[in-house]
Design a protein around this motif. Structure first.
Motif, short mmCIF file in Angstrom:
data_model
loop_
_atom_site.label_atom_id
_atom_site.label_comp_id
_atom_site.label_asym_id
_atom_site.label_seq_id
_atom_site.Cartn_x
_atom_site.Cartn_y
_atom_site.Cartn_z
N GLY A 82 -13.60 -3.66 0.12
CA GLY A 82 -13.35 -2.09 -0.70
C GLY A 82 -14.88 -1.77 -0.72
O GLY A 82 -15.49 -2.71 -1.52
N THR A 119 -12.24 -0.67 3.54
CA THR A 119 -11.50 0.45 3.18
C THR A 119 -12.14 1.05 2.23
O THR A 119 -13.05 0.61 0.54
CB THR A 119 -10.36 0.48 2.16
OG1 THR A 119 -10.83 -0.87 1.14
CG2 THR A 119 -9.55 -0.62 2.71
N SER A 160 -9.60 4.38 4.90
CA SER A 160 -9.35 4.06 4.50
C SER A 160 -7.56 4.26 3.42
O SER A 160 -7.01 4.92 4.31
CB SER A 160 -9.14 5.64 3.49
OG SER A 160 -9.58 5.85 2.01
N THR A 161 -7.28 3.73 1.90
CA THR A 161 -6.03 3.84 2.01
C THR A 161 -5.33 4.56 1.10
O THR A 161 -6.36 5.83 0.35
CB THR A 161 -5.83 2.27 0.82
OG1 THR A 161 -6.17 2.56 -0.29
CG2 THR A 161 -6.05 1.32 1.43
N THR A 267 -1.21 -1.49 3.64
CA THR A 267 -2.08 -1.90 2.42
C THR A 267 -1.64 -2.31 0.89
O THR A 267 -2.33 -2.92 0.23
CB THR A 267 -3.51 -1.64 2.34
OG1 THR A 267 -3.51 0.47 1.92
CG2 THR A 267 -4.44 -1.23 3.14
#
Length: 473
Positions: A82, A119, A160-161, A267
């Motif tokens: 990330g 991410t 992206s989360t 996620t």
């Protein structure tokens, strides 16, 4: 020069095609989130040993920690890494910042360390301290450009989360819609995901839905143990668990904006094993129930009512309890393992075996037989719903408690429910999970056959039910 025969070429082509198809059709996967907001966690090399011991093949970390990337080299574990929200400004402003990061923090460890996703930002719509959402897409584009320069843009996907709060409406699922206030960054993000075949990443937590609104969300519906069905009035689709309903709400929100090809990837999801006094559902038994049922649901490629058979990659939160996380007691107790590596409760990550409670939970009694009966504290509605589920989706043969059959008398709900509960319990390994029934079942070590008509593994005893059991028996 020796020329290969046409049959040899066909063999090579067939083998290559088979390998490609196997890669495309790997099925749904279960991973685990490796959060590190704690001061008592084991070293990365010890984490690698733990992960491999428990056959965990997929792991998500929230940064690009060099020690972790080094430790997982040649482990076979696939990593999601990330870019934290704190780095979004630098990543969005200058391509050179991202190029340097990739060169120094990723490329030296790849491909020995398998990295499949990056991410960029995490739940930015929940970050009220800054306008992080405006930085996400430019940062994603810069990360993609850096990967493309390195020839890795097709091997490492960028996304992206998001929290479920990115939706303005999630019920019924067919009415799922994104919050219009996020449109300025969501549409370009979705265009990026569609163009680059990257998934829409979302964190799904049925636990919070139940905790914050227990009158509207039943516990068994949140735990994949629903004894009733929720029907979407717009589509007629039937939902038996909240997880599927929330996933489909995302799919319908995507379709409403005409993004029909984007896949959904979960996620984060999970259930805490401990909470404050008000968080009564945060228990090891419920945590094991949720995650066990989740794994089976995902590994079987069940899909959702709107996307039957659709593959879905899911990451369970989290690997360890994290003692430095702020907030309520549950925030520090989402882990599958204690920092010393012992299990909070056991999980079978293949989704095929029978799982028993590990240390820290209410373990199944292995020293003698146990039975499952109806709880005297459960409401009639909960008992009836659980009975309907056991005799329906639970696949219990309830012929014996039908009118004129041997176990119909006494004609009491608690007697009939006890028969069905115990039948299901014995057929499914006599584990704590198999006696939950949303809290309507009670496991006992004292043989109840002298009080009730219970079904054991190979025979049935028919006796009257003169009194109601209490949970202490």
């Amino acid at each position: 020069m020796a020329w290969a025969s046409p049959s040899a070429f066909r063999l090579i082509f067939t083998a290559s095609l088979l390998l490609a198809l196997l890669d495309l059709c790997r099925g749904s996967t279960i991973g685990v989130c490796y959060g590190r907001n704690a001061d008592d966690l084991p070293t990365p090399d010890k984490v690698v040993e733990l992960v491999k011991e428990h056959n965990i093949k997929y792991l998500r970390i929230y940064d690009s920690n060099i020690q972790i990337l080094k430790a997982f080299a040649n482990s076979g574990v696939e990593l999601v890494i990330g870019v934290p929200n704190s780095d979004l400004l630098a990543f969005s402003q200058f391509q050179s910042n991202v190029d340097t990061w990739l060169k120094n923090s990723v490329l030296p460890y790849y491909p020995a360390t398998k990295i499949t996703y990056i991410t960029v930002g995490a739940e930015v719509t929940e970050d009220w301290n800054n306008n992080a959402s405006a930085l996400v897409v430019p940062a994603m584009q810069n990360v993609f450009t850096a990967l493309k320069k390195a020839g890795l843009h097709k091997k490492i996907k960028v996304s992206s989360t998001h929290s479920l709060g990115v939706l303005s409406r999630s019920f019924p699922p067919s009415a799922g819609a994104f919050n219009s206030s996020y449109a300025s960054f969501l549409r370009p993000m979705l265009e990026f995901l569609a163009e680059n075949q990257s998934p829409f990443m979302v964190d799904i937590y049925p636990y919070y839905a139940y905790r914050d609104s227990p009158t509207n969300v039943s516990l068994d519906y949140a735990l994949f143990q629903s004894s009733f069905e929720v029907i979407d009035p717009n589509t007629g689709l039937v939902y038996t668990n909240l997880f599927d309903a929330q996933i489909d709400a995302i799919y319908y929100a995507l379709m409403a904006l005409n993004f029909k090809t984007i896949k959904v990837m979960v996620t984060e999801t999970g259930w805490p094993s401990k909470g404050s006094l008000k968080e009564t559902a945060a228990t090891p038994d419920n945590a094991q129930t949720y995650n066990t049922n989740l794994i089976r649901h995902v590994i079987n490629d069940t899909g959702t009512p709107a996307k039957p058979g659709e593959e879905l990659d899911v990451y369970i939160f989290s690997l360890f309890n994290e003692n430095r996380k702020p907030g309520m007691e549950s925030e520090r107790n989402w882990g599958l393992f204690y920092p010393d590596g012992t299990s909070v409760y056991n999980l079978d990550f293949t989704g095929k075996g029978v799982t028993e409670m590990g240390s820290g939970g209410n373990a199944t009694n292995s020293t003698g037989p146990t039975w499952c009966i109806a709880s005297s504290t459960a409401s009639e509605a909960d008992l009836q719903n659980a009975l309907n589920w056991a005799c329906g989706p639970g696949n219990v043969d309830c012929t014996a408690i039908q009118p004129s059959q041997p176990c119909y008398e006494p004609e009491t709900l608690i007697s009939h429910a006890s028969y069905a509960f115990n039948s299901y319990y014995q057929q499914n390994g006599a584990t704590d999970v198999a006696c939950s029934f949303g809290g309507a079942g009670v496991k006992v070590t004292k043989d109840p056959s002298k009080y009730s008509c219970v079904s054991l593994s190979s025979f049935v005893t028919y006796i009257s039910f003169p009194h109601v059991f209490t949970s202490e028996q």
